[in-house]
Structures are given as structure tokens and as C-alpha cells.
Design a protein around this motif. Sequence first.
Motif, short mmCIF file in Angstrom:
data_model
loop_
_atom_site.label_atom_id
_atom_site.label_comp_id
_atom_site.label_asym_id
_atom_site.label_seq_id
_atom_site.Cartn_x
_atom_site.Cartn_y
_atom_site.Cartn_z
N ARG A 225 0.84 -1.19 0.00
CA ARG A 225 0.00 0.00 0.00
C ARG A 225 0.87 1.24 0.00
NH1 ARG A 225 -5.26 -1.04 0.98
NH2 ARG A 225 -5.76 -3.06 1.83
N GLY B 203 -2.16 4.44 2.02
CA GLY B 203 -3.42 3.79 2.32
C GLY B 203 -4.14 3.19 1.13
N LYS B 204 -3.64 3.37 -0.07
CA LYS B 204 -4.28 2.83 -1.27
C LYS B 204 -3.40 1.73 -1.85
CE LYS B 204 -6.33 7.27 -2.41
NZ LYS B 204 -6.37 8.37 -3.36
N PRO B 205 -4.03 0.71 -2.47
CA PRO B 205 -3.21 -0.35 -3.08
C PRO B 205 -2.29 0.23 -4.16
CG PRO B 205 -5.52 -0.96 -3.04
CD PRO B 205 -5.45 0.46 -2.60
N GLN B 206 -1.04 -0.17 -4.09
CA GLN B 206 -0.08 0.32 -5.08
C GLN B 206 -0.16 -0.57 -6.30
OE1 GLN B 206 3.90 0.43 -3.67
NE2 GLN B 206 4.66 1.50 -5.43
N ARG B 207 -0.26 0.05 -7.44
CA ARG B 207 -0.33 -0.70 -8.68
C ARG B 207 0.95 -0.49 -9.47
NH1 ARG B 207 -5.08 -1.13 -7.23
NH2 ARG B 207 -7.14 -0.93 -7.99
#
Length: 188
Positions: free
Chosen positions: A109, A112-116
Motif C-alpha cells: 500500500r 493507504g491505497k493499493p499500489q499498482r
Amino acid sequence: MSASEEELIGHSYTRARKHPLVIGKLPGAGRLPGGPYTITQVMTMVISFGLLIMTRDLWAHFGAMNFILMVLIPWGLAWVLRYARLDGRDPARAVRSLLIYSSTPAQGRLAGKPQRVARPRLATATCTVRVRSAERPAPAAAPAKPSPAPAAVTKRQARPAPVPTAAATGRAQPKTGLQALLASLDEQ
């Protein structure tokens, strides 16, 4: 002491000092038999008791013994969970950790957001080979600038000896891939 010389103190609490949240007494009823119980044990007793009531038609064929089974099975499961440990934790916390681990994104992450991560793409390139045939004359070289005449006569350097051809030596010379390609184009 100044702020830079201040001594830092760290505390480490061992597993013996970490007490789980337990239910040991009920208000007005006193101490629970076989208690205190952890939250995991209480939830196990409630869920297993509910499952036994819902599936009563499948197993309840023992008369008065049915009531004893409905009390002993949930209490026995809770007693087993008191001593069951997975990686030093009670089973509910271990399962919770496993669910959290399996639901996190593989790249982690970021804020706080999924890492792409962008998918890798194949690199593409183009190569052009131009073959000069014998029919086309080679482009004329640019005229050389006139150089001043040499003051003294210089000796000419000897030319290197010519490399013998396949016909002169009687055996075929090895060809590189480019030479083979050029030879096949000349034959056409």
C-alpha cells in the motif's frame, strides 16, 4: 542535562505481561464456572451452541442425553481453545492475521491505497538493412580539398597482400550470416 544528553528509556513487555481480555464474572451472578473465558472462547461456545440447535434433527436421538451434549460440546471446545496456540496467539487472532495477510495487495500500500505496478511491456525496434547491388553505382565521394604539395618526396606504403579467395585455395571460406544474405541476394 541538556536535551541532546537526555537518556532514552525503552520498555519491552514480554508475553507474560500481556493479559488477554477475559470475562470472569457476571454482574449479580458471580464467577463463571470454568472461567475466566477469553472473547474467543465465549464466541466459540455461542456459535457451537447455535449450530447444535440448528442441526438438532440430525443428531438429537439420545433422549435426556441431548441436553448434556448441548452443554458439554460447546464447553469442551472452549476448554480446548484455552490451550490451543498458533504462533503464540489464540486461534481467532491467528485466523484474523491470516485473513488480513491474504487480503492485502501483493505490491503493498502507498498512502493507504493499493499500489499498482505497471505491467512490463515488450520493447519493440525496427532495423532496416539496405543492400547495394552491383548494378547500381556507388555514390560519388565528395571532392577532396586540395592539400598543399609536400615539401619532400615520401615513400609509398606497401599494399597488404590480397586475401586468397575460395577458388584460389580450393576450399570454401566460412560465411557470416550477413555475407550469406548478400550472396543470396546477388544470385537473384
